[in-house]
Design a protein around this motif. Structure first.
Motif, PDB file in Angstrom:
ATOM      1  N   THR A 242      -1.266  17.258  -9.072  1.00 48.25           N
ATOM      2  CA  THR A 242      -0.273  16.620  -9.933  1.00 48.25           C
ATOM      3  C   THR A 242      -0.039  15.142  -9.638  1.00 48.25           C
ATOM      4  O   THR A 242       0.519  14.428 -10.477  1.00 48.25           O
ATOM      5  CB  THR A 242       1.075  17.344  -9.805  1.00 48.25           C
ATOM      6  OG1 THR A 242       1.476  17.349  -8.431  1.00 48.25           O
ATOM      7  CG2 THR A 242       0.971  18.774 -10.309  1.00 48.25           C
ATOM      8  N   HIS A 243      -0.480  14.659  -8.480  1.00 49.19           N
ATOM      9  CA  HIS A 243      -0.141  13.291  -8.094  1.00 49.19           C
ATOM     10  C   HIS A 243      -1.253  12.311  -8.467  1.00 49.19           C
ATOM     11  O   HIS A 243      -2.429  12.591  -8.299  1.00 49.19           O
ATOM     12  CB  HIS A 243       0.112  13.198  -6.584  1.00 49.19           C
ATOM     13  CG  HIS A 243       0.485  11.804  -6.153  1.00 49.19           C
ATOM     14  ND1 HIS A 243       1.742  11.288  -6.346  1.00 49.19           N
ATOM     15  CD2 HIS A 243      -0.248  10.814  -5.585  1.00 49.19           C
ATOM     16  CE1 HIS A 243       1.788  10.049  -5.894  1.00 49.19           C
ATOM     17  NE2 HIS A 243       0.594   9.735  -5.435  1.00 49.19           N
ATOM     18  N   LYS A 244      -0.850  11.136  -8.946  1.00 57.18           N
ATOM     19  CA  LYS A 244      -1.783  10.039  -9.199  1.00 57.18           C
ATOM     20  C   LYS A 244      -1.239   8.777  -8.528  1.00 57.18           C
ATOM     21  O   LYS A 244      -0.104   8.372  -8.776  1.00 57.18           O
ATOM     22  CB  LYS A 244      -1.939   9.773 -10.704  1.00 57.18           C
ATOM     23  CG  LYS A 244      -2.588  10.908 -11.482  1.00 57.18           C
ATOM     24  CD  LYS A 244      -4.045  11.072 -11.134  1.00 57.18           C
ATOM     25  CE  LYS A 244      -4.717  12.095 -12.058  1.00 57.18           C
ATOM     26  NZ  LYS A 244      -4.168  13.484 -11.882  1.00 57.18           N
ATOM     27  N   SER A 245      -2.060   8.176  -7.677  1.00 56.78           N
ATOM     28  CA  SER A 245      -1.669   6.936  -7.014  1.00 56.78           C
ATOM     29  C   SER A 245      -2.107   5.736  -7.851  1.00 56.78           C
ATOM     30  O   SER A 245      -2.881   5.874  -8.808  1.00 56.78           O
ATOM     31  CB  SER A 245      -2.297   6.841  -5.623  1.00 56.78           C
ATOM     32  OG  SER A 245      -1.750   7.807  -4.760  1.00 56.78           O
ATOM     33  N   LEU A 246      -1.623   4.566  -7.491  1.00 55.20           N
ATOM     34  CA  LEU A 246      -1.993   3.322  -8.160  1.00 55.20           C
ATOM     35  C   LEU A 246      -3.143   2.673  -7.407  1.00 55.20           C
ATOM     36  O   LEU A 246      -3.050   2.443  -6.196  1.00 55.20           O
ATOM     37  CB  LEU A 246      -0.787   2.365  -8.181  1.00 55.20           C
ATOM     38  CG  LEU A 246      -1.037   0.958  -8.743  1.00 55.20           C
ATOM     39  CD1 LEU A 246      -1.326   1.036 -10.243  1.00 55.20           C
ATOM     40  CD2 LEU A 246       0.169   0.062  -8.479  1.00 55.20           C
ATOM     41  N   GLU A 247      -4.223   2.382  -8.103  1.00 55.20           N
ATOM     42  CA  GLU A 247      -5.354   1.684  -7.493  1.00 55.20           C
ATOM     43  C   GLU A 247      -5.138   0.181  -7.617  1.00 55.20           C
ATOM     44  O   GLU A 247      -4.874  -0.336  -8.697  1.00 55.20           O
ATOM     45  CB  GLU A 247      -6.657   2.094  -8.174  1.00 55.20           C
ATOM     46  CG  GLU A 247      -7.899   1.545  -7.489  1.00 55.20           C
ATOM     47  CD  GLU A 247      -9.174   2.214  -7.993  1.00 55.20           C
ATOM     48  OE1 GLU A 247     -10.194   1.514  -8.104  1.00 55.20           O
ATOM     49  OE2 GLU A 247      -9.133   3.428  -8.264  1.00 55.20           O
ATOM     50  N   LEU A 248      -5.239  -0.533  -6.495  1.00 55.01           N
ATOM     51  CA  LEU A 248      -4.972  -1.968  -6.479  1.00 55.01           C
ATOM     52  C   LEU A 248      -6.183  -2.801  -6.863  1.00 55.01           C
ATOM     53  O   LEU A 248      -6.039  -3.913  -7.378  1.00 55.01           O
ATOM     54  CB  LEU A 248      -4.463  -2.381  -5.093  1.00 55.01           C
ATOM     55  CG  LEU A 248      -3.124  -1.756  -4.677  1.00 55.01           C
ATOM     56  CD1 LEU A 248      -2.773  -2.143  -3.249  1.00 55.01           C
ATOM     57  CD2 LEU A 248      -2.017  -2.161  -5.637  1.00 55.01           C
ATOM     58  N   ASN A 249      -7.356  -2.302  -6.620  1.00 52.95           N
ATOM     59  CA  ASN A 249      -8.572  -3.021  -6.985  1.00 52.95           C
ATOM     60  C   ASN A 249      -8.555  -3.380  -8.463  1.00 52.95           C
ATOM     61  O   ASN A 249      -8.319  -2.535  -9.327  1.00 52.95           O
ATOM     62  CB  ASN A 249      -9.796  -2.152  -6.685  1.00 52.95           C
ATOM     63  CG  ASN A 249     -11.085  -2.805  -7.132  1.00 52.95           C
ATOM     64  OD1 ASN A 249     -11.406  -3.911  -6.708  1.00 52.95           O
ATOM     65  ND2 ASN A 249     -11.816  -2.127  -8.009  1.00 52.95           N
TER      66      ASN A 249
ATOM     67  N   VAL B 125       5.105   7.414   1.687  1.00 51.64           N
ATOM     68  CA  VAL B 125       6.298   8.020   2.267  1.00 51.64           C
ATOM     69  C   VAL B 125       6.654   9.320   1.557  1.00 51.64           C
ATOM     70  O   VAL B 125       6.942  10.340   2.191  1.00 51.64           O
ATOM     71  CB  VAL B 125       7.483   7.030   2.221  1.00 51.64           C
ATOM     72  CG1 VAL B 125       8.761   7.679   2.710  1.00 51.64           C
ATOM     73  CG2 VAL B 125       7.159   5.791   3.057  1.00 51.64           C
ATOM     74  N   ALA B 126       6.624   9.309   0.230  1.00 51.52           N
ATOM     75  CA  ALA B 126       6.981  10.506  -0.540  1.00 51.52           C
ATOM     76  C   ALA B 126       5.999  11.641  -0.291  1.00 51.52           C
ATOM     77  O   ALA B 126       6.404  12.807  -0.120  1.00 51.52           O
ATOM     78  CB  ALA B 126       7.037  10.167  -2.030  1.00 51.52           C
ATOM     79  N   LEU B 127       4.703  11.337  -0.262  1.00 51.92           N
ATOM     80  CA  LEU B 127       3.709  12.376  -0.036  1.00 51.92           C
ATOM     81  C   LEU B 127       3.799  12.933   1.382  1.00 51.92           C
ATOM     82  O   LEU B 127       3.619  14.143   1.596  1.00 51.92           O
ATOM     83  CB  LEU B 127       2.303  11.842  -0.314  1.00 51.92           C
ATOM     84  CG  LEU B 127       1.986  11.557  -1.783  1.00 51.92           C
ATOM     85  CD1 LEU B 127       0.622  10.897  -1.912  1.00 51.92           C
ATOM     86  CD2 LEU B 127       2.037  12.844  -2.612  1.00 51.92           C
TER      87      LEU B 127
ATOM     88  N   LEU C 163       0.827  -1.207   0.000  1.00 51.50           N
ATOM     89  CA  LEU C 163       0.000   0.000   0.000  1.00 51.50           C
ATOM     90  C   LEU C 163       0.863   1.259   0.000  1.00 51.50           C
ATOM     91  O   LEU C 163       0.549   2.237  -0.692  1.00 51.50           O
ATOM     92  CB  LEU C 163      -0.930  -0.002   1.210  1.00 51.50           C
ATOM     93  CG  LEU C 163      -2.088  -1.001   1.144  1.00 51.50           C
ATOM     94  CD1 LEU C 163      -2.764  -1.133   2.503  1.00 51.50           C
ATOM     95  CD2 LEU C 163      -3.104  -0.566   0.090  1.00 51.50           C
ATOM     96  N   ALA C 164       1.960   1.237   0.751  1.00 54.63           N
ATOM     97  CA  ALA C 164       2.839   2.407   0.796  1.00 54.63           C
ATOM     98  C   ALA C 164       3.430   2.690  -0.574  1.00 54.63           C
ATOM     99  O   ALA C 164       3.560   3.852  -0.988  1.00 54.63           O
ATOM    100  CB  ALA C 164       3.944   2.186   1.822  1.00 54.63           C
ATOM    101  N   CYS C 165       3.797   1.622  -1.296  1.00 57.96           N
ATOM    102  CA  CYS C 165       4.315   1.792  -2.651  1.00 57.96           C
ATOM    103  C   CYS C 165       3.239   2.304  -3.604  1.00 57.96           C
ATOM    104  O   CYS C 165       3.459   3.245  -4.379  1.00 57.96           O
ATOM    105  CB  CYS C 165       4.868   0.475  -3.173  1.00 57.96           C
ATOM    106  SG  CYS C 165       6.417  -0.064  -2.405  1.00 57.96           S
TER     107      CYS C 165
END
Length: 311
Positions: free
Chosen positions: A135-142, A120-122, A113-115
């Motif tokens: 500007t940020h886009k996270s990765l959705e795991l679903n 950590v970066a945010l 989840l952290a990756c």
């Protein structure tokens, strides 16, 4: 009549475990015992049992303890014990299988989840006064695929949590049987090719050392996430560093390393897209008790079985 001695290759043991071992004289080897330390202690005390927390137990240690009958791991991984040497000397090796499964599986999920969410970066950016929402886009795991290598107690628990997130779970383990319906058993080539995230949960052996290397990382999807809470030797660290720098691997969450403890100047230190923890996946208050009790019970079970057989 003198009491039998049990050596713990650590500085402590859970009270609940000690309560099971009241018939033994307990000798602690300290937080970071070397082979020479253990050889000296064995020569001095001639233990019937060793509970392994830290350090390695090889032939030299065993030969220094002629009364040694059982080596019991404070945890599930026995790669720090020379099992061939133990077998040749008639010494049984036991592991507290599953004692830290919940703790390690949770750490693997936390790293995944952290990756995926750049936690950590945010966090660092926020503390520095930035607001990266635009500007940020996270990765959705679903809906994405996670490949689980090793389907023992820890891997199965992690797989169950990944399934609960809505992930497709594929797994490789040639020894696993009767897998739950939500795990699709595949070969390694398929796992590398189809996984959006890979989590390692297998023991380290001569056969799988460096299994995640330049060749296998090249077979993975670009932007894969790599998580390792098993053993550092499963990964070619130089190859992983190159893959992260190139973007072939989006991020790596690592709790174990080829050489531990990690020394200053390790190539991963200061690298973006690496989330590191000091092999503490199994280190919770609950797991500490579970592993200690499991190791103690294994010692007692082996010694009792050997007494019964001898009688």
């Amino acid at each position: 009549m003198s009491r039998a001695t049990l050596i713990v290759t650590g500085a402590d043991l859970a009270e609940q475990a000690l309560a099971l071992l009241t018939d033994f004289d307990i000798v602690y080897a300290g937080k970071a015992p070397t082979e020479d330390d253990l050889v000296a202690l064995c020569r001095q005390h001639d233990p019937v049992a060793i509970i392994v927390r830290y350090g390695k137990v090889g032939a030299a240690v065993m030969d220094a303890a002629p009364s040694l009958k059982v080596i019991s791991k404070h945890g599930s991984g026995t790669d720090t014990i020379d099992k061939a040497a133990a077998k040749a000397r008639g010494i049984e090796v036991a592991a507290a299988v599953g004692a830290n499964a919940a703790a390690v599986a949770e750490q693997a999920l936390a790293l995944l989840l952290a990756c995926a969410k750049s936690v950590v970066a945010l966090d660092a950016r926020m503390h520095a006064g930035h607001w990266d929402k635009a500007t940020h886009k996270s990765l959705e795991l679903n809906g994405r695929t996670v490949g689980v290598v090793g389907l023992g107690a820890i891997g199965l628990r992690f797989a169950k949590m990944a399934d609960a997130l809505g992930m497709r779970v594929i797994g490789f383990d040639p020894f696993a049987k009767n897998l739950p319906a939500y795990i699709e058993s595949v070969d390694l080539a398929t796992l590398w090719r189809e996984s959006d995230a890979i989590s390692l949960h297998c023991p380290l052996t001569d056969e799988n050392r460096g299994m995640l290397n330049a060749a296998t990382l090249a077979q993975c999807k670009r932007g894969v996430v790599v998580v390792n809470t098993a053993r550092g030797g499963l990964i070619d660290e130089a190859a992983l560093l190159a893959a992260v720098r190139s973007g072939q691997v989006m991020a790596a969450g690592l709790d174990s390393f080829a050489v531990e403890p990690m020394v200053a100047g390790h190539p991963f230190q200061g690298e973006a897209h690496f989330i590191l923890s000091p092999h503490i996946g199994g280190v919770t208050s609950d797991a500490y008790v579970n592993m200690g009790v499991g190791a103690a019970r294994n010692v007692l079970a082996v010694l009792e079985r050997q007494r019964t057989t001898a009688a």
